[in-house]
Motif scaffolding. Structure first.
Motif, PDB file in Angstrom:
ATOM      1  N   ILE A 287       0.839  -0.975   0.027  1.00 43.81           N
ATOM      2  CA  ILE A 287       0.061   0.148   0.010  1.00 43.81           C
ATOM      3  C   ILE A 287       1.033   1.111   0.413  1.00 43.81           C
ATOM      4  CG2 ILE A 287      -2.025  -1.060   1.028  1.00 43.81           C
ATOM      5  CD1 ILE A 287      -1.513   0.965   3.498  1.00 43.81           C
ATOM      6  N   ASN A 288       2.203   1.018   0.908  1.00 43.31           N
ATOM      7  CA  ASN A 288       2.342   2.759   0.389  1.00 43.31           C
ATOM      8  C   ASN A 288       3.961   2.472  -0.603  1.00 43.31           C
ATOM      9  OD1 ASN A 288       1.658   3.498   2.777  1.00 43.31           O
ATOM     10  ND2 ASN A 288       3.534   2.834   3.999  1.00 43.31           N
ATOM     11  N   GLN A 291       1.937   0.213  -4.877  1.00 35.86           N
ATOM     12  CA  GLN A 291       0.391  -0.279  -5.503  1.00 35.86           C
ATOM     13  C   GLN A 291      -0.149  -0.948  -6.520  1.00 35.86           C
ATOM     14  OE1 GLN A 291       2.040   2.901  -4.922  1.00 35.86           O
ATOM     15  NE2 GLN A 291       0.569   3.750  -2.800  1.00 35.86           N
ATOM     16  N   LEU A 299      -7.856  -2.070  -4.206  1.00 34.09           N
ATOM     17  CA  LEU A 299      -6.705  -0.515  -4.052  1.00 34.09           C
ATOM     18  C   LEU A 299      -7.898   0.300  -3.331  1.00 34.09           C
ATOM     19  CD1 LEU A 299      -3.555   0.303  -3.797  1.00 34.09           C
ATOM     20  CD2 LEU A 299      -4.562   2.080  -6.031  1.00 34.09           C
ATOM     21  N   ILE A 300      -8.733   0.663  -4.414  1.00 36.22           N
ATOM     22  CA  ILE A 300      -9.649   1.677  -3.831  1.00 36.22           C
ATOM     23  C   ILE A 300     -10.591   1.371  -2.337  1.00 36.22           C
ATOM     24  CG2 ILE A 300     -12.113   2.904  -4.447  1.00 36.22           C
ATOM     25  CD1 ILE A 300     -10.949   1.462  -7.279  1.00 36.22           C
ATOM     26  N   SER A 303      -7.861   2.198   0.297  1.00 34.79           N
ATOM     27  CA  SER A 303      -7.839   3.328  -0.003  1.00 34.79           C
ATOM     28  C   SER A 303      -9.171   4.275   0.908  1.00 34.79           C
ATOM     29  CB  SER A 303      -7.750   4.231  -1.647  1.00 34.79           C
ATOM     30  OG  SER A 303      -7.692   5.791  -1.046  1.00 34.79           O
ATOM     31  N   GLU A 304     -10.117   3.396   0.578  1.00 31.99           N
ATOM     32  CA  GLU A 304     -11.839   4.341   1.126  1.00 31.99           C
ATOM     33  C   GLU A 304     -11.208   4.496   2.756  1.00 31.99           C
ATOM     34  OE1 GLU A 304     -14.822   2.281  -0.786  1.00 31.99           O
ATOM     35  OE2 GLU A 304     -14.966   3.553  -2.295  1.00 31.99           O
ATOM     36  N   ARG A 306      -9.005   3.541   4.775  1.00 28.99           N
ATOM     37  CA  ARG A 306      -7.909   4.179   5.715  1.00 28.99           C
ATOM     38  C   ARG A 306      -7.758   5.728   4.977  1.00 28.99           C
ATOM     39  NH1 ARG A 306      -3.860   3.545   7.749  1.00 28.99           N
ATOM     40  NH2 ARG A 306      -2.435   5.334   6.311  1.00 28.99           N
ATOM     41  N   SER A 307      -9.091   5.909   4.544  1.00 28.49           N
ATOM     42  CA  SER A 307      -9.794   7.578   4.110  1.00 28.49           C
ATOM     43  C   SER A 307      -9.490   8.448   5.619  1.00 28.49           C
ATOM     44  CB  SER A 307     -10.958   7.895   3.448  1.00 28.49           C
ATOM     45  OG  SER A 307     -11.489   6.965   3.970  1.00 28.49           O
TER      46      SER A 307
ATOM     47  N   LEU B  22      -1.244   5.789   0.802  1.00 29.18           N
ATOM     48  CA  LEU B  22      -2.502   5.499  -0.288  1.00 29.18           C
ATOM     49  C   LEU B  22      -3.110   6.841  -0.257  1.00 29.18           C
ATOM     50  CD1 LEU B  22      -3.578   2.582  -1.750  1.00 29.18           C
ATOM     51  CD2 LEU B  22      -4.117   1.858  -0.099  1.00 29.18           C
ATOM     52  N   ASN B  23      -3.635   7.594   1.063  1.00 30.30           N
ATOM     53  CA  ASN B  23      -4.895   8.147   0.400  1.00 30.30           C
ATOM     54  C   ASN B  23      -4.297   9.551  -0.286  1.00 30.30           C
ATOM     55  OD1 ASN B  23      -4.909   6.969   3.417  1.00 30.30           O
ATOM     56  ND2 ASN B  23      -6.211   7.227   2.172  1.00 30.30           N
ATOM     57  N   LEU B  25      -2.884   9.167  -3.394  1.00 27.63           N
ATOM     58  CA  LEU B  25      -2.917   8.956  -4.369  1.00 27.63           C
ATOM     59  C   LEU B  25      -4.147   9.506  -5.632  1.00 27.63           C
ATOM     60  CD1 LEU B  25      -0.771   5.271  -4.451  1.00 27.63           C
ATOM     61  CD2 LEU B  25       0.242   7.890  -5.242  1.00 27.63           C
ATOM     62  N   ILE B  27      -5.806   8.077  -8.273  1.00 26.30           N
ATOM     63  CA  ILE B  27      -5.105   6.817  -9.072  1.00 26.30           C
ATOM     64  C   ILE B  27      -7.235   6.969 -10.532  1.00 26.30           C
ATOM     65  CG2 ILE B  27      -6.521   4.845  -8.822  1.00 26.30           C
ATOM     66  CD1 ILE B  27      -5.990   4.177  -6.795  1.00 26.30           C
ATOM     67  N   LEU B  47     -10.485   8.021  -9.703  1.00 25.80           N
ATOM     68  CA  LEU B  47     -11.353   7.596  -8.389  1.00 25.80           C
ATOM     69  C   LEU B  47     -11.513   8.781  -7.291  1.00 25.80           C
ATOM     70  CD1 LEU B  47     -10.287   3.329  -9.153  1.00 25.80           C
ATOM     71  CD2 LEU B  47     -12.006   5.432 -10.394  1.00 25.80           C
ATOM     72  N   ASN B  48     -12.798   8.469  -6.667  1.00 21.69           N
ATOM     73  CA  ASN B  48     -12.634   8.206  -5.617  1.00 21.69           C
ATOM     74  C   ASN B  48     -13.107   6.872  -4.485  1.00 21.69           C
ATOM     75  OD1 ASN B  48     -13.863  10.133  -2.819  1.00 21.69           O
ATOM     76  ND2 ASN B  48     -15.799   9.725  -3.634  1.00 21.69           N
ATOM     77  N   THR B  49     -12.412   7.876  -3.983  1.00 24.07           N
ATOM     78  CA  THR B  49     -11.355   7.176  -2.631  1.00 24.07           C
ATOM     79  C   THR B  49     -12.443   7.605  -1.346  1.00 24.07           C
ATOM     80  OG1 THR B  49      -9.281   8.199  -2.335  1.00 24.07           O
ATOM     81  CG2 THR B  49      -9.721   5.877  -3.615  1.00 24.07           C
ATOM     82  N   ASN B  50     -13.105   8.388  -1.248  1.00 25.22           N
ATOM     83  CA  ASN B  50     -13.250   9.378  -0.055  1.00 25.22           C
ATOM     84  C   ASN B  50     -14.765   8.283   0.729  1.00 25.22           C
ATOM     85  OD1 ASN B  50     -13.829  10.443   2.028  1.00 25.22           O
ATOM     86  ND2 ASN B  50     -13.089  12.415   1.327  1.00 25.22           N
ATOM     87  N   GLU B  51     -14.674   7.930   1.364  1.00 30.03           N
ATOM     88  CA  GLU B  51     -15.745   7.227   1.348  1.00 30.03           C
ATOM     89  C   GLU B  51     -17.125   7.709   1.691  1.00 30.03           C
ATOM     90  OE1 GLU B  51     -16.233   2.824   3.952  1.00 30.03           O
ATOM     91  OE2 GLU B  51     -14.860   4.604   5.311  1.00 30.03           O
TER      92      GLU B  51
END
Lengths: 428, 350
Positions: A287-288, A291, A299-300, A303-304, A306-307, B22-23, B25, B27, B47-51
């Motif tokens: 993840i660091n 990727q 991956l998404i 990422s979600e 870990r947001s 990761l956050n 990036l 993507i 891509l949106n990675t924010n929940e």
């Protein structure tokens, strides 16, 4: 002669004057001769003393029979003639009853049964194999081995070590299965170290272990496993007052897979070893740094998850590993009578509250859970320690250089493993 | 001690090369490249990675003299680090396809951040696709990828090459095909196939020629033939043998009857006859495809390149036109459908 007895007995009596459990009985057998019976009440079985010594002496006395040979009166199974005065102390402290008559000194074994008996194994439970485990009694432990290996070639070399403890340790092996060269190496290694005092098998193993990180001495409390290792050509160290027998020099595979022959279980255990060592490091590297090696949807997902987490993934990993180590230690030390409050508290904090508070991500919980569940398969404390060191090393290298760093650390680890010295063959 | 020092030096002096949280990036799922007013206009779908946000993806755009500068401008004000390793598709406008393909390949070949398996598609209205809002919870790039994967499995009407395949053709100076995408009835669909010759968009290809191309290169696992009846050809293998004066194309495989016309559904129909009819039809079909290429005066099947591999000294520009072709088709109908087994004689008698 009378002078000798009087002065000698007086000396022993004075020596043990501060030991209230020391008993000295003086029995008159005729107007001139006396028999002295010396023993420690705490170490000896009073019933045995009565049956093997006192009863016979009083019978002889009542019937006015003359005692010419005291050893004929002493009826215990293990009777030793004591040749020197100094040895009296040794026998007394080892649960013998010392009988002094004229110039003869005899020691009769009348040890009290002060161990917990043979119980089930607590650290290595199994479902279908033999259930019995070693206890703290040397003789019983030796008996458990000899019940399984009935051979005249089973050699047991004993020696007492420790200035104060005088603990009996025995090197046990099957003569025609171990080379003399290996036995000599083990003996030389044992002689090289001066063991100050031995209370536990750990006092021996920490001195003779050849590597600081990786375990080479396998500890077990199961006679069945010891017998298997003896038959495979290993030597074992049996130590008095400890239920753990040391197996010299076990290989890495013996620690990962000590007894089972089921191929699926063997593969499973190796897989668990790899998982417990590498899982957090691979996760951090992926993840660091790498990727691209993760499928996009995953991956998404990562990422979600870990947001909302404020820490970098590596700090998160270390926090979780540290908390889990504390939980593990608590679980081992916490008395079981207190119930499972520690586990419940830990599970609540780790499983739910920490995620809701945004301190750690759910995926990190899964990673750490995989790491620790796979770790629970291994009970050998030195192996767990080695796994812990490897895990942290891999984690640090992968957090600095990703999969490249991890590969580098694995290669170095393999070199180190190949470098571990054992008495016979190679470690890996 | 030396060993520990060496390890520490190795780790500490190398730093955290290529480290990204990761956050942080962005993507990239799809890249749209247009060429307007002598500038590249690039739009990136991130891509949106924010929940907490309901959006599937965001669009960032920028323009510049080169593709690189236009991409840099996309991210100049963004808080994210661009990450291209998970890019599915690159959609280019017809303007780029006509004139700027070499710039595109140059950029993607030089940059190591890109994987080489993304698809390149042409769109005649790139802005329409940028504004498109998918009905499902997937990004535009993910939707296009799914459409392409389904198309590869189900029919051979379209050719969508990934960058690795395109690069292979580009480096060998071969003609190749770029597929296109459009919005039809508010749905993303694959549409025309364009022939690219000398790295320029030349013309729109006929569907039959595309099918022949797919079969010839064994791109598609199955393809459908619709004569008077419908057949599915599967587990086939197409092979091309080159002789000094002849190119021999052979097709062998299994066929499944999908639908017969009403006259043939009778129970006494002879399956061997259907098989022969099918073989003849496919053979004619392939000859017509060859004629089509000759009429276009374009070696769309790259027979010249094939011939060159065997006879490098004998090949000239018109070899593919003048050489004889021999087509052999050997198909076995081994799945007749339920009609012959379950709907038996009794059913027809009654």
């Amino acid at each position: 002669m009378v002078n000798f007895m009087n002065s000698s007995v007086q000396y022993i009596k004075d020596f043990y004057k501060d030991n209230p459990d020391f008993i000295l009985r003086k029995i008159d057998v005729n107007w001139k001769d006396k028999v002295y019976v010396l023993f420690f009440e705490s170490l000896c079985d009073s019933g045995s003393i009565y049956n093997f010594v006192l009863k016979n002496l009083y019978d002889t006395n009542n019937f006015s029979k003359k005692i010419f040979h005291i050893e004929r009166v002493l009826s215990g199974p293990k009777l030793v003639k004591v040749e020197s005065e100094e040895k009296i102390f040794y026998y007394l402290e080892n649960g013998f009853c010392v009988v002094i008559f004229k110039k003869e000194i005899w020691a009769l074994e009348v040890k009290a049964n002060i161990d917990r008996g043979i119980t089930d194994s607590q650290t290595e439970p199994n479902m279908y194999g033999p259930k019995d485990a070693f206890c703290e009694n040397y003789q019983k432990n030796l008996g458990l081995i000899k019940r399984r290996v009935k051979s005249k070639n089973l050699i047991c070399d004993s020696v007492d070590v420790g200035e104060y403890t005088k603990t009996k340790i025995s090197l046990i092996y099957i003569k025609d299965k171990v080379s003399n060269k290996t036995i000599n190496k083990i003996k030389n290694n044992l002689n090289k170290h001066r063991f100050k005092d031995v209370v536990d098998s750990f006092d021996i193993s920490k001195n003779i272990e050849s590597n600081k990180v990786f375990p080479t001495i396998f500890k077990t409390e199961k006679p069945a496993i010891v017998s298997q290792f003896l038959l495979k050509g290993y030597a074992v160290l049996l130590i008095d007052n400890t239920p753990f027998v040391l197996i010299l020099d076990a290989k890495l595979k013996d620690f990962i897979n000590p007894s089972t022959t089921d191929k699926f279980v063997i593969i499973l255990r190796y897989l668990c070893f790899i998982l417990t060592v590498l899982t957090p490091a691979i996760y951090i590297a992926l993840i660091n740094f790498n990727q691209e090696a993760i499928p996009t949807s995953l991956l998404i997902n990562f990422s979600e998850q870990r947001s909302g987490v404020p820490f970098p993934a590596i700090i998160e990993a270390f926090i979780m590993l540290f908390v889990c180590e504390i939980l593990r230690e608590t679980d081992i030390r916490f008395p079981s009578s207190y119930g499972s409050s520690a586990s419940i508290l830990g599970a609540l904090i780790l499983g739910d509250a920490a995620v809701n508070a945004g301190i750690v991500s759910p995926i990190m919980i899964i990673i750490i859970a995989i790491t620790f569940i796979t770790n629970l398969i291994f009970t050998e404390i030195k192996l767990v320690w080695a796994i812990r060191i490897m895990r942290v090393t891999f984690l640090i290298t992968s957090s600095l250089l990703g999969l490249y760093g991890l590969s580098l650390a694995i290669i170095l680890c393999l070199i180190e493993l190949a470098n571990v010295k054992v008495y016979e063959g190679s470690y890996i | 001690m030396k060993k520990i020092l060496l390890i520490l030096l190795l780790l500490l002096l190398s730093g955290c090369y290529d480290y990204n949280e990761l956050n942080e990036l962005g993507i990239v799922s799809t890249m749209f490249i247009d060429y307007k007013d002598e500038e590249f206009v690039t739009t990136l779908e991130i891509l949106n990675t924010n929940e907490s946000s309901k959006e599937v993806s965001y669009m960032f755009n920028g323009s510049g003299k080169t593709i690189e500068s236009s991409i840099n401008n996309c991210f100049s004000n963004a808080f994210l680090i661009p990450y291209f390793s998970h890019m599915y598709t690159v959609i280019i406008s017809e303007e780029v396809a006509k004139d700027k393909l070499e710039n595109l390949y140059d950029y993607f070949t030089r940059d190591v951040d890109y994987r080489k398996d993304f698809y390149i598609l042409i769109s005649n209205d790139i802005n329409e696709i940028i504004k498109y809002e998918p009905k499902n919870k997937l990004s535009i790039g993910e939707n296009i990828k799914k459409i392409i994967e389904n198309s590869e499995n189900k029919n051979a009407k379209y050719i969508v090459n990934n960058y690795r395949e395109i690069l292979d053709n580009y480096l060998n100076n071969n003609n190749y095909v770029l597929g296109s995408i459009q919005i039809d009835n508010d749905n993303l669909t694959l549409s025309d196939n364009f022939l690219i010759s000398n790295n320029k968009l030349e013309l729109k290809l006929d569907e039959k020629a595309v099918l022949f191309m797919n079969v010839l290169n064994n791109y598609s696992s199955t393809f459908q033939i619709d004569s008077k009846d419908s057949f599915d050809i599967y587990e086939y293998k197409a092979d091309t043998k080159v002789d000094k004066n002849k190119i021999e194309v052979s097709l062998a495989g299994n066929a499944r009857i999908l639908n017969l016309n009403s006259e043939k559904t009778k129970i006494d129909v002879n399956i061997n006859n259907i098989e022969k009819e099918l073989e003849t039809y496919v053979k004619d079909y392939f000859y017509k495809c060859l004629e089509y290429a000759k009429n276009l005066n374009k070696d769309i099947y790259n027979f010249n390149f094939l011939y060159y591999k065997y006879y490098p000294n004998s090949v000239d520009e018109d070899t593919w036109k003048t050489i004889d072709y021999d087509i052999n088709v050997d198909l076995k109908i081994n799945e007749k459908g339920l009609i012959f087994d379950s709907v038996g004689e009794e059913a027809y008698e009654n």
